[in-house]
Design a protein around this motif. Sequence first.
Motif, PDB file in Angstrom:
ATOM      1  N   GLU A  52       1.964  -3.032   5.440  1.00 21.99           N
ATOM      2  CA  GLU A  52       1.210  -2.793   4.197  1.00 21.99           C
ATOM      3  C   GLU A  52       1.422  -1.361   3.709  1.00 21.99           C
ATOM      4  O   GLU A  52       1.554  -1.107   2.512  1.00 21.99           O
ATOM      5  CB  GLU A  52      -0.275  -3.073   4.428  1.00 21.99           C
ATOM      6  CG  GLU A  52      -0.587  -4.562   4.580  1.00 21.99           C
ATOM      7  CD  GLU A  52      -2.038  -4.823   4.966  1.00 21.99           C
ATOM      8  OE1 GLU A  52      -2.861  -3.884   4.917  1.00 21.99           O
ATOM      9  OE2 GLU A  52      -2.352  -5.982   5.321  1.00 21.99           O
ATOM     10  N   ARG A  53       1.474  -0.416   4.652  1.00 24.02           N
ATOM     11  CA  ARG A  53       1.669   0.989   4.286  1.00 24.02           C
ATOM     12  C   ARG A  53       3.036   1.181   3.617  1.00 24.02           C
ATOM     13  O   ARG A  53       3.155   1.883   2.620  1.00 24.02           O
ATOM     14  CB  ARG A  53       1.550   1.876   5.528  1.00 24.02           C
ATOM     15  CG  ARG A  53       0.703   3.093   5.282  1.00 24.02           C
ATOM     16  CD  ARG A  53       0.365   3.947   6.483  1.00 24.02           C
ATOM     17  NE  ARG A  53       0.708   3.455   7.788  1.00 24.02           N
ATOM     18  CZ  ARG A  53      -0.129   2.776   8.604  1.00 24.02           C
ATOM     19  NH1 ARG A  53      -1.350   2.486   8.198  1.00 24.02           N
ATOM     20  NH2 ARG A  53       0.248   2.378   9.795  1.00 24.02           N
ATOM     21  N   CYS A  72      -2.942   1.986  -7.302  1.00 17.33           N
ATOM     22  CA  CYS A  72      -1.938   1.337  -8.143  1.00 17.33           C
ATOM     23  C   CYS A  72      -1.975   1.998  -9.516  1.00 17.33           C
ATOM     24  O   CYS A  72      -3.046   2.144 -10.099  1.00 17.33           O
ATOM     25  CB  CYS A  72      -2.230  -0.166  -8.247  1.00 17.33           C
ATOM     26  SG  CYS A  72      -1.032  -1.054  -9.255  1.00 17.33           S
ATOM     27  N   VAL A  96       4.895   0.705  -4.002  1.00 16.16           N
ATOM     28  CA  VAL A  96       4.008   0.702  -5.175  1.00 16.16           C
ATOM     29  C   VAL A  96       3.924   2.101  -5.791  1.00 16.16           C
ATOM     30  O   VAL A  96       3.888   2.257  -7.011  1.00 16.16           O
ATOM     31  CB  VAL A  96       2.610   0.169  -4.786  1.00 16.16           C
ATOM     32  CG1 VAL A  96       1.583   0.429  -5.890  1.00 16.16           C
ATOM     33  CG2 VAL A  96       2.688  -1.327  -4.486  1.00 16.16           C
ATOM     34  N   ARG A  97       3.925   3.121  -4.951  1.00 19.85           N
ATOM     35  CA  ARG A  97       3.838   4.508  -5.426  1.00 19.85           C
ATOM     36  C   ARG A  97       5.036   4.919  -6.281  1.00 19.85           C
ATOM     37  O   ARG A  97       4.961   5.889  -7.034  1.00 19.85           O
ATOM     38  CB  ARG A  97       3.754   5.474  -4.237  1.00 19.85           C
ATOM     39  CG  ARG A  97       2.402   5.526  -3.567  1.00 19.85           C
ATOM     40  CD  ARG A  97       2.530   6.247  -2.227  1.00 19.85           C
ATOM     41  NE  ARG A  97       1.213   6.352  -1.588  1.00 19.85           N
ATOM     42  CZ  ARG A  97       0.461   7.446  -1.617  1.00 19.85           C
ATOM     43  NH1 ARG A  97       0.875   8.517  -2.260  1.00 19.85           N
ATOM     44  NH2 ARG A  97      -0.717   7.461  -1.017  1.00 19.85           N
ATOM     45  N   VAL A 135      -2.902  -3.755  -0.265  1.00 19.76           N
ATOM     46  CA  VAL A 135      -1.864  -2.785  -0.642  1.00 19.76           C
ATOM     47  C   VAL A 135      -2.216  -2.128  -1.978  1.00 19.76           C
ATOM     48  O   VAL A 135      -2.180  -0.903  -2.125  1.00 19.76           O
ATOM     49  CB  VAL A 135      -0.483  -3.477  -0.728  1.00 19.76           C
ATOM     50  CG1 VAL A 135       0.538  -2.586  -1.441  1.00 19.76           C
ATOM     51  CG2 VAL A 135       0.023  -3.834   0.669  1.00 19.76           C
ATOM     52  N   HIS A 140       2.923  -0.063   0.204  1.00 21.47           N
ATOM     53  CA  HIS A 140       2.257   0.881  -0.698  1.00 21.47           C
ATOM     54  C   HIS A 140       3.182   2.037  -1.082  1.00 21.47           C
ATOM     55  O   HIS A 140       3.115   2.542  -2.210  1.00 21.47           O
ATOM     56  CB  HIS A 140       0.948   1.425  -0.109  1.00 21.47           C
ATOM     57  CG  HIS A 140       0.137   2.118  -1.159  1.00 21.47           C
ATOM     58  ND1 HIS A 140      -0.102   3.477  -1.163  1.00 21.47           N
ATOM     59  CD2 HIS A 140      -0.416   1.643  -2.308  1.00 21.47           C
ATOM     60  CE1 HIS A 140      -0.793   3.797  -2.257  1.00 21.47           C
ATOM     61  NE2 HIS A 140      -0.988   2.706  -2.956  1.00 21.47           N
ATOM     62  N   MET A 180      -5.021   0.427  -2.148  1.00 18.59           N
ATOM     63  CA  MET A 180      -4.706   1.790  -1.681  1.00 18.59           C
ATOM     64  C   MET A 180      -4.373   2.700  -2.860  1.00 18.59           C
ATOM     65  O   MET A 180      -4.272   3.912  -2.708  1.00 18.59           O
ATOM     66  CB  MET A 180      -3.500   1.777  -0.721  1.00 18.59           C
ATOM     67  CG  MET A 180      -3.728   1.086   0.595  1.00 18.59           C
ATOM     68  SD  MET A 180      -2.205   1.231   1.603  1.00 18.59           S
ATOM     69  CE  MET A 180      -2.420  -0.147   2.718  1.00 18.59           C
TER      70      MET A 180
END
Length: 450
Positions: free
Chosen positions: A201-202, A234, A208-209, A229, A205, A232
Amino acid sequence: MHIHILGICGTFMGSLAVLAKELGHRVTGSDANVYPPMSTQLEAQGIELMQGYDPAHLDPAPDLVVVGNALSRGNPAVEHVLNKGLPYVSGPQWLADHVLQGRWVMAVAGTHGKTTTTSMLAWVLEHAGMSPGFLIGGVPQNFGISARLGGTPFFVVEADEYDSAFFDKRSKFVHYRPRTAILNNLEFDHADIFPDLAAIERQFHHLVRTIPGEGLIIHPTTEPALVRVLEMGCWTPVQTTGEGGQWQVRLLSEDGSRFEVQFDGKVQGTVEWNLTGQHNVANALATLAAARHVGVVPELGIAALSAFRNVKRRMEKVAEVNGVTIYDDFAHHPTAIATTLDGLRKRVGEAPVIAIIEPRSNSMKLGAHRDGLPESVAQADQVIWYAPPNLGWDLAATAAACPVPAVVCDSLEAIIERVKGQARPGTEVVIMSNGGFGGLHGKLAKALEG
């Protein structure tokens, strides 16, 4: 420039080789396991393949060595590269620097369905006249090749969460910087590099960043790990698919071969294709959402999907002998096994289904998925588990826990004898492995002819 690729027959690295050749480089490569479809694709492209990792392959020294993530310290070729100070780079880094820079990248991530969804998306853009570039971890039958540069800024990439190289433990997809991202699903996998689901999941993310505020993230409503995710942080607009999402379907046939697509409550059209399974219906929805983001209206996307041919090794019918049909499938995770068998069962009704499964992925060998395996085969009539010599856990106990008759075989010959004794005209045989499985498909077909 002479580029030598270590681990060239991996689906990602082989695709990379095709792109490097198209850019005008001289490309060579070595690998311990040279087998189709990647080996035949590379030979057709005029790329020289060498068996094994002999340092002599790197003499005279190439201008650049691209190192596959299957290679680690201690490998003779890797040690030679380091000792001689040869310039080297990871595959994802090379792709980002030489192909993706300045393009509209559309990335498909997730535990399952990446290859199929990436192929669908590339095909929908192609059908719409957008000539996309793509890199796919398999050979899509609509194109007959796993990668190309394309003729426009659009580039569709299969975005894998596996690590980049022995010297770069970030997930491959962190390098890609997509503007449009599909997050298909998220479960625990790759037990050889991730301790638990939270670690994956990290990494998701981290992906996503990197997605811009003017981009788009597409994900199903039914995946709690993806919800975590995005919680954290978005910074990108999101569209959802599936139950309660903006993109929904109404099944017109139970096996998923016909379905109506709705966006924001409005009917967009009907997909009719030769794929089956709820997983492929979900892949199609995500594809239509991503294609719409780059200007392909859903109606056009639906027409393209109706002409889509699945990727090689995704429920690919490889033989029909005396009324027995043999399929080759890549499934190597309990969820993928279950959804594939469910789709087949809904298509063939009461016909006998025999599943032959090789636990070959690193996660399988480590036993990370063994608790989920017995239930995953519930839709088969019987299961043959192949026990490779290096399996470190009790496959017999898994077979005993299966809800349908299951046996363990430790040789291809034993598997073939078993199928020969059981298969009748009308039987469907699915061979599931993420490797070549010792050419079992062809050997079984030959044996059934007799």
